[in-house]
Design a protein around this motif. Structure first.
Motif, PDB file in Angstrom:
ATOM      1  N   GLU A   1       0.842  -1.190   0.000  1.00 52.73           N
ATOM      2  CA  GLU A   1       0.000   0.000   0.000  1.00 52.73           C
ATOM      3  C   GLU A   1       0.885   1.250   0.000  1.00 52.73           C
ATOM      4  O   GLU A   1       1.867   1.321   0.749  1.00 52.73           O
ATOM      5  N   PRO A   2       0.571   2.241  -0.825  1.00 55.77           N
ATOM      6  CA  PRO A   2       1.377   3.461  -0.856  1.00 55.77           C
ATOM      7  C   PRO A   2       1.263   4.273   0.437  1.00 55.77           C
ATOM      8  O   PRO A   2       0.228   4.269   1.093  1.00 55.77           O
ATOM      9  N   LYS A   3       2.348   4.982   0.785  1.00 61.98           N
ATOM     10  CA  LYS A   3       2.380   5.864   1.947  1.00 61.98           C
ATOM     11  C   LYS A   3       2.681   7.289   1.494  1.00 61.98           C
ATOM     12  O   LYS A   3       3.198   7.522   0.399  1.00 61.98           O
ATOM     13  N   GLY A   4       2.406   8.236   2.368  1.00 56.75           N
ATOM     14  CA  GLY A   4       2.653   9.644   2.046  1.00 56.75           C
ATOM     15  C   GLY A   4       1.891  10.057   0.801  1.00 56.75           C
ATOM     16  O   GLY A   4       0.713   9.737   0.655  1.00 56.75           O
ATOM     17  N   ASP A   5       2.586  10.747  -0.114  1.00 61.25           N
ATOM     18  CA  ASP A   5       1.918  11.153  -1.352  1.00 61.25           C
ATOM     19  C   ASP A   5       2.294  10.243  -2.520  1.00 61.25           C
ATOM     20  O   ASP A   5       2.077  10.594  -3.682  1.00 61.25           O
ATOM     21  N   ASP A   6       2.868   9.070  -2.199  1.00 57.05           N
ATOM     22  CA  ASP A   6       3.150   8.092  -3.257  1.00 57.05           C
ATOM     23  C   ASP A   6       1.836   7.645  -3.897  1.00 57.05           C
ATOM     24  O   ASP A   6       0.768   7.658  -3.256  1.00 57.05           O
ATOM     25  N   VAL A   7       1.922   7.213  -5.153  1.00 58.70           N
ATOM     26  CA  VAL A   7       0.718   6.967  -5.948  1.00 58.70           C
ATOM     27  C   VAL A   7       0.692   5.526  -6.462  1.00 58.70           C
ATOM     28  O   VAL A   7       1.682   5.043  -7.030  1.00 58.70           O
ATOM     29  N   CYS A   8      -0.451   4.847  -6.287  1.00 57.94           N
ATOM     30  CA  CYS A   8      -0.663   3.515  -6.872  1.00 57.94           C
ATOM     31  C   CYS A   8      -1.103   3.681  -8.320  1.00 57.94           C
ATOM     32  O   CYS A   8      -2.097   4.359  -8.604  1.00 57.94           O
TER      33      CYS A   8
ATOM     34  N   ILE B   1       9.616  11.983  -3.452  1.00 60.98           N
ATOM     35  CA  ILE B   1      10.294  11.260  -2.371  1.00 60.98           C
ATOM     36  C   ILE B   1       9.644   9.882  -2.206  1.00 60.98           C
ATOM     37  O   ILE B   1       8.423   9.764  -2.224  1.00 60.98           O
ATOM     38  N   SER B   2      10.489   8.853  -2.021  1.00 53.70           N
ATOM     39  CA  SER B   2       9.963   7.519  -1.756  1.00 53.70           C
ATOM     40  C   SER B   2       9.505   7.439  -0.301  1.00 53.70           C
ATOM     41  O   SER B   2      10.329   7.471   0.620  1.00 53.70           O
ATOM     42  N   ASP B   3       8.191   7.368  -0.100  1.00 51.44           N
ATOM     43  CA  ASP B   3       7.623   7.299   1.249  1.00 51.44           C
ATOM     44  C   ASP B   3       7.163   5.888   1.623  1.00 51.44           C
ATOM     45  O   ASP B   3       6.788   5.649   2.773  1.00 51.44           O
ATOM     46  N   THR B   4       7.186   4.968   0.675  1.00 54.00           N
ATOM     47  CA  THR B   4       6.549   3.653   0.874  1.00 54.00           C
ATOM     48  C   THR B   4       7.568   2.535   1.015  1.00 54.00           C
ATOM     49  O   THR B   4       8.353   2.278   0.093  1.00 54.00           O
ATOM     50  N   PRO B   5       7.556   1.813   2.153  1.00 53.09           N
ATOM     51  CA  PRO B   5       8.389   0.603   2.263  1.00 53.09           C
ATOM     52  C   PRO B   5       7.679  -0.578   1.595  1.00 53.09           C
ATOM     53  O   PRO B   5       6.478  -0.772   1.759  1.00 53.09           O
ATOM     54  N   ALA B   6       8.413  -1.348   0.831  1.00 54.96           N
ATOM     55  CA  ALA B   6       7.809  -2.502   0.170  1.00 54.96           C
ATOM     56  C   ALA B   6       7.368  -3.545   1.203  1.00 54.96           C
ATOM     57  O   ALA B   6       7.990  -3.697   2.258  1.00 54.96           O
ATOM     58  N   ASN B   7       6.287  -4.244   0.859  1.00 54.64           N
ATOM     59  CA  ASN B   7       5.799  -5.350   1.683  1.00 54.64           C
ATOM     60  C   ASN B   7       5.567  -4.931   3.134  1.00 54.64           C
ATOM     61  O   ASN B   7       6.111  -5.516   4.069  1.00 54.64           O
ATOM     62  N   ASN B   8       4.755  -3.925   3.310  1.00 56.88           N
ATOM     63  CA  ASN B   8       4.503  -3.442   4.664  1.00 56.88           C
ATOM     64  C   ASN B   8       3.244  -4.071   5.264  1.00 56.88           C
ATOM     65  O   ASN B   8       2.532  -3.454   6.052  1.00 56.88           O
ATOM     66  N   ARG B   9       2.989  -5.289   4.890  1.00 59.59           N
ATOM     67  CA  ARG B   9       1.813  -5.975   5.407  1.00 59.59           C
ATOM     68  C   ARG B   9       1.961  -6.203   6.913  1.00 59.59           C
ATOM     69  O   ARG B   9       2.992  -6.658   7.399  1.00 59.59           O
ATOM     70  N   ALA B  10       0.902  -5.937   7.663  1.00 57.53           N
ATOM     71  CA  ALA B  10       0.984  -6.032   9.120  1.00 57.53           C
ATOM     72  C   ALA B  10       0.751  -7.449   9.622  1.00 57.53           C
ATOM     73  O   ALA B  10       1.194  -7.804  10.703  1.00 57.53           O
ATOM     74  N   THR B  11       0.049  -8.257   8.871  1.00 57.93           N
ATOM     75  CA  THR B  11      -0.277  -9.606   9.344  1.00 57.93           C
ATOM     76  C   THR B  11       0.147 -10.646   8.315  1.00 57.93           C
ATOM     77  O   THR B  11       0.277 -10.362   7.128  1.00 57.93           O
TER      78      THR B  11
END
Length: 396
Positions: free
Chosen positions: A265-272, A292-302
């Motif tokens: 899932e994108p974070k900050g103003d990153d765009v899908c 700016i890269s705001d999104t860490p890859a594979n940030n799944r919580a579960t």
């Protein structure tokens, strides 16, 4: 006047040790050098007592000592008797009869014998039409009698205490009846580590490779989670990209029939820039207006657990026939196959069609291309993205 004694005390329970055993499994002897009786009858002949005693009964199994009386029909049941008192040679006149109990039990082979030893095999009259219910046990009444002047001595081993199948052998008997390639020994029978792995008619399962079903589940589960978390961090988090349209997280490798499916899932103003599916991004992620890269890859919580989506695992032969399987040697009857329905999982960015393909690919990676496929029902093969698909079958 005859004095006929019944069974001595409470008879042994099903599957008992009949007569005390030594450490090597041989019958122990009393002070007279003879094993204690299981049952006996005594009468007076010519002014002296004559006793007919049943001394032991056991199922003969290869490589084991004989403490059990449960059986399957390919195994021999053995009983021994002796005569105390009277003329020499009376033991040769002991007559044995074996009678089946219930319509499920076929005739014993042989049904009669003479002498101190009885050796017979049971036969099965159970139907092979498929069922959701457990089979009844095969069971037999064994009677020993001795005809003497003035009367007959008779003793019995009733099925409730002796010649009656336990659950493990009721299950094993199904494999004998169906003539399957896999014929489980007692060491192949156990209680499943996870109750969801047992889709049979009994509290126990049979596995060609003990423990393999749970291992298969865990291996596929680990691979599913790897596939769902294999996006690539193209631009490190917090780093400026070349432009707002630069990819900062790219999808992982292509999935069967569907191509690459992003899982981040994108974070900050990153765009899908991929499709939005089931509330999640199913494609690549761009740097967005601030570059700016705001999104860490594979940030799944579960993590995903597959135990809840098992629709079938172990099936005994009768259950396997009941559900319409096309083969008596199904991997399910051998404890080597899982059916999984991932449509009930809720994962952002994945619909039922995508999840079916992810699970099939995970199965292929674990078990091989010919051992993971999508089906509708037990015999209809479909593409994983076919709307009619209802489960993925994975087998060793």
């Amino acid at each position: 006047m005859w004095l006929v004694a019944g069974l001595l005390g409470a008879l042994l329970a099903t599957g008992c040790t009949c007569g005390k055993k030594t450490e090597e499994g041989a019958p122990a002897t009393g002070g007279s050098g003879a094993p204690p009786p299981l049952a006996e009858a005594t009468g007076n002949v010519g002014g002296g007592p004559v006793t007919l005693a049943l001394t032991e009964v056991f199922t003969r199994r290869e490589g084991t000592s004989p403490p059990r009386t449960s059986f399957v029909t390919r195994e021999e049941t053995v009983a021994h008797a002796r005569v105390e008192g009277g003329d020499k040679g009376l033991e040769k006149q002991i007559r044995w009869t074996v009678a089946p109990v219930g319509t499920q039990s076929g005739p014993a082979v042989p049904a009669t014998a003479t002498g101190t030893e009885l050796v017979f095999r049971g036969t099965s009259a159970l139907p092979k039409t498929g069922s959701r219910d457990p089979n009844p046990p095969l069971q037999y009444v064994v009677t020993a009698s001795l005809a003497l002047d003035g009367g007959t001595l008779e003793v019995k081993l009733p099925p409730t205490s002796f010649i009656r199948q336990e659950e493990a052998d009721i299950l094993r008997q199904e494999y004998v009846d169906y003539g399957t390639t896999f014929q489980p020994a007692l060491t192949n029978v156990s209680v499943a580590g996870l109750t969801t792995l047992n889709r049979g008619n009994y509290s126990i399962i049979a596995e060609e490779k003990p423990g393999e079903l749970e291992k298969l589940l865990r291996d596929v589960e680990a691979e599913v989670n790897r596939l769902l978390n294999d996006d690539v961090q193209v631009v490190p988090v917090g780093t400026r990209a070349a432009s707002p349209s630069a990819t900062v997280v790219s999808p992982g490798k292509p999935v069967l029939m569907l191509g690459a499916l992003g899982d981040t899932e994108p974070k900050g103003d990153d765009v899908c820039v991929g499709a939005r599916v089931n509330g999640g991004c199913a494609g690549a992620i761009l740097a967005g207006p601030n570059s700016i890269s705001d999104t860490p890859a594979n940030n799944r919580a579960t993590r995903v657990s597959l135990e809840s989506i098992i629709t079938s695992a172990f099936r005994n032969p009768q259950r396997n026939k009941f559900i319409g399987s096309g083969t008596i040697n199904s991997k399910h009857t051998r404890g080597l196959a899982l059916d999984l329905d991932p449509r009930t999982l809720s994962i952002p960015g994945k619909d039922g069609r995508a999840l079916m393909c992810v699970v099939e690919l995970a199965g292929i990676n674990v078990a091989g291309e010919d051992n993971s496929f999508t089906e509708n029902g037990p015999v209809t093969f479909l593409d994983c993205n076919d709307p009619a698909s209802d489960h993925v079958h994975v087998q060793r």
